[in-house]
Design an enzyme around this catalytic site. Structure first.
Site, mmCIF file in Angstrom:
data_model
loop_
_atom_site.group_PDB
_atom_site.id
_atom_site.type_symbol
_atom_site.label_atom_id
_atom_site.label_comp_id
_atom_site.label_asym_id
_atom_site.label_seq_id
_atom_site.Cartn_x
_atom_site.Cartn_y
_atom_site.Cartn_z
ATOM 1 N N LYS A 81 27.273 44.480 42.909
ATOM 2 C CA LYS A 81 26.773 43.529 43.913
ATOM 3 C C LYS A 81 26.966 44.067 45.334
ATOM 4 C CE LYS A 81 29.001 39.738 43.828
ATOM 5 N NZ LYS A 81 29.967 40.164 44.883
ATOM 6 N N THR A 95 27.483 47.179 46.151
ATOM 7 C CA THR A 95 26.662 48.387 46.232
ATOM 8 C C THR A 95 25.228 48.033 46.580
ATOM 9 O OG1 THR A 95 28.071 49.410 44.554
ATOM 10 C CG2 THR A 95 25.954 50.463 44.977
ATOM 11 N N ARG A 112 32.965 41.238 52.701
ATOM 12 C CA ARG A 112 34.372 40.868 52.796
ATOM 13 C C ARG A 112 35.268 42.105 52.812
ATOM 14 N NH1 ARG A 112 35.118 37.489 47.621
ATOM 15 N NH2 ARG A 112 33.681 39.094 46.888
ATOM 16 N N LYS A 116 40.324 45.494 39.461
ATOM 17 C CA LYS A 116 38.977 45.259 39.973
ATOM 18 C C LYS A 116 38.482 46.411 40.843
ATOM 19 C CE LYS A 116 36.312 41.934 42.732
ATOM 20 N NZ LYS A 116 36.124 42.745 43.949
ATOM 21 N N ALA A 159 36.273 34.567 45.232
ATOM 22 C CA ALA A 159 35.314 33.529 44.835
ATOM 23 C C ALA A 159 35.776 32.751 43.614
ATOM 24 C CB ALA A 159 33.948 34.146 44.561
ATOM 25 N N PHE A 169 31.676 37.475 43.078
ATOM 26 C CA PHE A 169 31.485 37.295 41.636
ATOM 27 C C PHE A 169 30.076 36.804 41.318
ATOM 28 C CE2 PHE A 169 36.277 36.955 41.688
ATOM 29 C CZ PHE A 169 36.462 38.193 41.110
ATOM 30 N N PHE A 196 21.274 52.246 36.463
ATOM 31 C CA PHE A 196 22.250 53.224 35.966
ATOM 32 C C PHE A 196 21.459 54.376 35.341
ATOM 33 C CE2 PHE A 196 25.193 49.977 36.736
ATOM 34 C CZ PHE A 196 26.493 50.424 36.520
ATOM 35 N N TRP A 246 22.362 53.483 44.318
ATOM 36 C CA TRP A 246 23.597 54.171 43.967
ATOM 37 C C TRP A 246 23.373 55.676 43.931
ATOM 38 C CZ3 TRP A 246 25.091 57.490 40.047
ATOM 39 C CH2 TRP A 246 26.483 57.693 39.906
#
Length: 558
Positions: free
Chosen positions: A73, A75, A96, A107, A275, A303, A383, A411
């Site tokens: 998210k 990224t 954040r 995480k 979150a 999240f 991916f 990415w």
């Protein structure tokens, strides 16, 4: 083919002096307080000077429920910001700050990944500009002043059995969840039970992230309910006379942090409530300032959309008077396969049937976000192991649900890979179809607000809460807090309160274990299921592999 790690890519970044980044969005060097060469705080004077400008367009990035497969998210947020700048838009991102707890836990960091990152990556994921330390210190000051007030005669008549203010530390430390304080005799005070939450769950964190300026911050701090008397009337932070000193500790932390992406585009990184146990959005002051200096502002909510986006819409937008023009919902083929029952070890093999099965989770989030009246586009975060057939399956599913899916390769390729997503977002925003509204009104009773979220967002059949909780909510309504929104503290891994229940479950119940009044922040925290406001470290924490190498560089951050 081998790919470089995030930290390897970050180290190779061609960063520009932070003054050049500020100049891109009209911030003069005199209005920047540099922390080294590549990060700075933005002065309140500059923020005040741009208030008369028209707002840019706000784009929210959210995601499906997180899985061990990864969703990306942040990224995607970074990639979309770079992509918008690539296609000629004046855009910046707002995300954040990272908590030390998950960095050393499981995480990981919060700076994006691959060629869609915010830098300096190491500093952002560790101490950064000290904001979290300031929040921890301000919170701890209030804790100390409460116990000191009781020790020196208890003029406010605090019932020591009803002290509501817990302590915090920015680390996952399960041993501190429940403690007994002030042991050791008369000189140490009056023994009582208390406990620690993680700093990102502190009401001080929520207050900083929802305040418009220092004056607003001080008022909100003063409104914190710290304890109750024997007659159950509230004792506030202002009764302890702590809000002034707390504001002094938070003076610099209140200023947004300016950094840059790998492609030298501006980014505000400020505030960091989780979150799952808090409201999950970066600060209001950063977002509103960005809207004054950029035509497009890309921000994220923590999240999955059932937590972060719901709170962004019902809490942040309601409190800040802002509204998103579009929502980007991030999904990955790998996560669809996990939701479809595939084990993590088997995600590399093509499995279109599992993708189709797992898309139910994505479909639920699409419906939920649409219910806020905001147009949605799905970003398929690519991916390198994804097959064309799997990507097509996700695209076909989205088309059947009335939204478009765009494959984004940020990415791997940076803004070149996210340009198609950026073009689609601009098309949606300029189409002007957003008609945003929260899903419940201010004057709805508190328990009905909880039920509305549980039934409309989680698709639960019922909310389970005993009479003690229901009576507490009614008491708060009678005391004038009935117009507050609710902040659901729930597992991020499922629509239900059972983290193992993937996909789009129905027929479940939402048990409410506890409710907390955050009067300063302006919401009611509803603790559901087994969620903890102080996480623990996993069996093999990331801290075991974080170290300095022979060159003095940090290894092990991700």
């Amino acid at each position: 083919m081998s790919y470089k790690s995030d930290i390897e890519i970050a180290r190779e970044a061609q960063k520009k002096p932070i003054q050049e980044i500020g100049a891109k969005i009209g911030i003069d060097s005199a209005d920047l307080l540099p922390y080294g060469h590549d990060k700075a705080k933005v002065s309140q004077e500059f923020i005040n000077s741009v208030q008369g400008r028209e707002d840019g367009k706000l784009v929210l990035v959210t995601a499906i429920n997180p899985t061990p497969a990864g969703e990306g998210k942040t990224t995607t947020t970074v990639g979309l910001g770079d992509g918008l700048n690539r296609i000629g838009k004046n855009a910046m991102i707002c995300i954040r700050e990272a908590s030390l707890g998950p960095n050393f836990g499981m995480k990981g960091g919060a700076a994006g990944g691959g060629y869609a990152q915010v830098v300096p990556m190491e500093e952002m994921n560790l101490h950064f500009t000290g904001d979290f330390h300031a929040i921890t210190s301000a919170h701890s000051l209030l804790s100390a002043m409460i116990d000191n007030h009781i020790y020196w005669g208890n003029e406010a008549e605090i019932d020591v059995r009803r002290v509501a203010w817990r302590r915090v530390v920015d680390m996952n430390d399960r041993a501190l969840r429940q403690i007994t304080a002030s042991l050791g005799g008369v000189s140490n005070g009056f023994p009582r039970e208390t406990g620690f939450d993680i700093t990102v769950a502190s009401e001080v964190m929520a207050i900083l992230c929802l305040s418009n300026d220092l004056k607003d911050l001080e008022k909100r701090l003063g409104d914190i309910i710290v304890a109750y008397r024997r007659d159950k009337t509230a004792v506030y932070c202002r009764d302890i006379k702590a809000e002034g000193a707390m504001t002094v500790l938070l003076k610099d932390a209140m200023q947004p942090n300016l950094v840059q992406t790998l492609e030298n585009n501006p980014a505000f990184v400020h505030g960091g409530p989780f979150a799952n146990i808090a409201h999950g959005c970066n600060s209001v002051i950063a977002t509103k300032t960005a809207l004054k200096v950029a035509d497009y502002v890309v921000t994220e909510a923590g999240f999955g959309a059932d937590l972060g986006a719901e709170k962004f819409m019902n809490i942040k937008c309601r409190k800040a008077g802002i509204a998103p023009s579009a929502v980007v919902l991030v999904a990955t083929v790998r996560a669809m396969k996990m939701n479809g029952g595939v084990a993590k070890a088997d995600l590399g093999a093509e499995n279109v049937d599992a993708v189709n099965s797992g898309c139910a989770n994505l479909g639920r989030h699409i419906e939920n976000v649409k219910s806020f009246g905001v147009p949605v586009v799905v970003a398929i975060n690519h991916f390198v192991t994804d097959t064309d057939a799997e990507v097509q399956a996700v695209s076909d599913y989205c088309a059947a649900h009335g939204v478009e899916a765009v494959l984004s390769r940020h990415w791997e390729l940076g803004s070149e890979g996210s340009a198609p997503l950026a073009e689609k977002v601009v098309e949606i925003v300029e189409g002007g179809s957003a008609n945003f509204a929260p899903i419940y009104p201010d004057d709805m009773p508190l328990f009905e607000k909880i039920e509305t979220i549980a039934k409309r967002i989680y698709r639960a059949d019922e909310v389970l809460a005993d009479n003690k909780i229901r009576n507490q909510l009614r008491e708060w309504e009678e005391a004038g807090y009935g117009n507050l929104p609710v902040c659901m503290a729930k597992t991020q891994y499922s629509f239900s309160t059972d983290p193992t229940l993937r996909g789009a479950p129905t027929g479940h119940s939402v048990p409410v274990r506890e409710v907390r009044l955050s009067a300063g922040a302006g919401f009611i925290v509803v603790v559901c299921g087994e969620i903890m406001t102080m996480p623990g470290l996993p069996r093999k924490p990331a801290a075991e592999t974080i170290c300095l190498n022979d060159a003095g560089e940090i290894e092990g951050l991700f």
